[in-house]
Structures are given as structure tokens and as C-alpha cells.
Design a protein around this motif. Structure first.
Motif, short mmCIF file in Angstrom:
data_model
loop_
_atom_site.label_atom_id
_atom_site.label_comp_id
_atom_site.label_asym_id
_atom_site.label_seq_id
_atom_site.Cartn_x
_atom_site.Cartn_y
_atom_site.Cartn_z
N ALA A 165 1.23 5.28 2.32
CA ALA A 165 0.69 6.64 2.39
C ALA A 165 -0.18 6.82 3.63
O ALA A 165 -0.11 7.83 4.31
N PHE A 166 -0.98 5.77 3.92
CA PHE A 166 -1.86 5.86 5.10
C PHE A 166 -1.02 5.95 6.37
O PHE A 166 -1.29 6.75 7.25
N SER A 167 0.02 5.10 6.42
CA SER A 167 0.89 5.09 7.58
C SER A 167 1.58 6.44 7.75
O SER A 167 1.73 6.95 8.85
N GLN A 168 1.98 7.01 6.62
CA GLN A 168 2.67 8.30 6.65
C GLN A 168 1.73 9.40 7.16
O GLN A 168 2.13 10.25 7.93
N THR A 169 0.48 9.34 6.70
CA THR A 169 -0.50 10.33 7.16
C THR A 169 -0.66 10.25 8.67
O THR A 169 -0.70 11.27 9.36
N ASP A 170 -0.72 9.04 9.19
CA ASP A 170 -0.86 8.85 10.62
C ASP A 170 0.34 9.44 11.36
O ASP A 170 0.20 10.07 12.39
N ALA A 171 1.54 9.24 10.82
CA ALA A 171 2.76 9.78 11.43
C ALA A 171 2.73 11.30 11.43
O ALA A 171 3.13 11.95 12.40
N ASP A 172 2.23 11.88 10.34
CA ASP A 172 2.13 13.34 10.24
C ASP A 172 1.16 13.89 11.28
O ASP A 172 1.43 14.90 11.93
#
Length: 201
Positions: free
Chosen positions: A24-31
Motif C-alpha cells: 500500500a505504501f509503495s502504491q501511494t508513492d506511485a500515485d
């Protein structure tokens, strides 16, 4: 035996939760990254898209190099989010703090400085490209910061910082950037302004 099995289930559940949180953290960074690049490319200034791509590339490199260090990741996300939201002063503050983070390796420190340089280049291009009579200085600053040749940017930074055509927000931004690359310049400049107000000057 039953107790050991129960402990195993607890450990596996915790591990699954950690992996989920990491994803989830990685996804937030990608967003955050995607939103910033999209906003830059949507700008009427074609230069911003290129600088944004370079900046996000260095952000990803530093992110990988620090192995998900939460403090560093927070500053990286904050820098990109602030730039996307037009909060350029806050973005610079986050970017500049990266290089002072504790226990960075020489490689990580180099990447942190590059992130700061590119964030500064982006802010200068975005806020000063249309400043009357200063296009040459802006181009020099942006090119120098993108290539890491800080000394080449100093004369042009001083020229813009002392321009009489700046708005209050522009003064704040260029002071922040100039103080980063020419420490003490704003204080010296302010003292000189006070001297000029004295009789006989």
C-alpha cells in the motif's frame, strides 16, 4: 504443539499484514509520482515535463537506495505532493532536508542532493521563466542545477534575487533557493540595502 501452531499462525498473519502495508505504501508513492508528472506535463511550459521526469527518476533511485526508510520516503512524498499542489516553498523545505538526513551513505547523499537540485530547477522554471528580462538567467540556473554544476548557477541566482520586479511569493522562493546554494547571501544583501538607505549612499 498446539501452542506452537498458534504462534506460527500469529507470525504468518503479522507478516501478511506487513506485506500488505508495504504494498500500500509503495502504491501511494506511485500515485504521488504519477500525479506530479501528469500535472507537470499538462502545464503550458514544455520544460516542466522534462524536469519532472528527471526529478521522479532520482526520487525513485533514492527510494530504492534507502530501502524504504520511512523518514526519507515521507520527505520524498511530501516534496512531490507539495509541487503537485503548488506549495513550492513546502516542497523545497522537504527536498532540502533530505541531504541532512542522518546516516546516509555517500551514494544516498549524492542522490539526495540531486533531488534537491532538480526540485529547485523545477521551482525556478515554473515561477520565473516569464520574469521580464531574466529568461537568460533562468535558463542558466535550470541547466546548471539539472547538471549538478551549482557554481555556474550562482551569478544568475544573485541576479534574480536582486531583481526589482519580483512579487512577494517570488522573493520568498528565490531567497530560499539562493540561501541554499549561496549561504548568507540574503543577509548580506539585506545589510547592503540598509546601508544604501543611509545618508551619503
Amino acid at each position: 504443539m498446539k501452542k506452537s501452531f498458534t504462534n506460527l499462525i500469529i507470525v504468518l498473519t503479522a507478516a501478511a499484514g506487513f506485506c500488505s502495508a508495504s504494498t500500500a505504501f509503495s502504491q501511494t508513492d506511485a500515485d504521488v509520482t504519477a500525479k506530479f508528472v501528469d500535472a507537470a506535463k499538462a502545464s503550458s511550459d514544455p520544460q516542466l515535463g522534462g524536469i519532472a521526469s528527471e526529478l521522479t527518476s532520482k526520487v525513485q533511485s533514492l527510494s530504492s537506495a534507502v530501502g524504504g526508510n520511512s523518514a526519507i520516503m515521507g520527505k520524498l512524498n511530501s516534496t512531490l505532493s507539495s509541487l503537485t499542489g503548488g506549495q513550492d516553498s513546502a516542497a523545497l523545505a522537504s527536498a532540502f532536508k533530505l541531504a541532512s538526513s542522518a546516516k546516509l551513505t555517500p551514494e544516498q547523499l549524492g542522490l539526495a542532493k540531486q533531488v534537491g537540485n532538480l526540485a529547485s530547477a523545477y521551482v525556478v522554471q515554473k515561477n520565473f521563466a516569464s520574469l521580464e528580462g531574466q529568461q537568460g538567467d533562468v535558463a542558466t540556473i535550470v541547466t546548471s542545477l539539472r547538471s549538478g554544476k551549482i557554481k555556474d548557477a550562482v551569478p544568475s541566482l544573485k541576479n534574480i534575487a536582486t531583481s526589482a520586479k519580483l512579487t512577494d511569493s517570488q522573493k520568498q522562493l528565490i531567497t530560499t533557493i539562493t540561501d541554499k546554494y549561496v549561504p548568507g547571501f540574503s543577509k548580506a544583501s539585506g545589510a547592503m540595502d540598509e546601508i544604501k538607505k543611509l545618508p551619503g549612499f
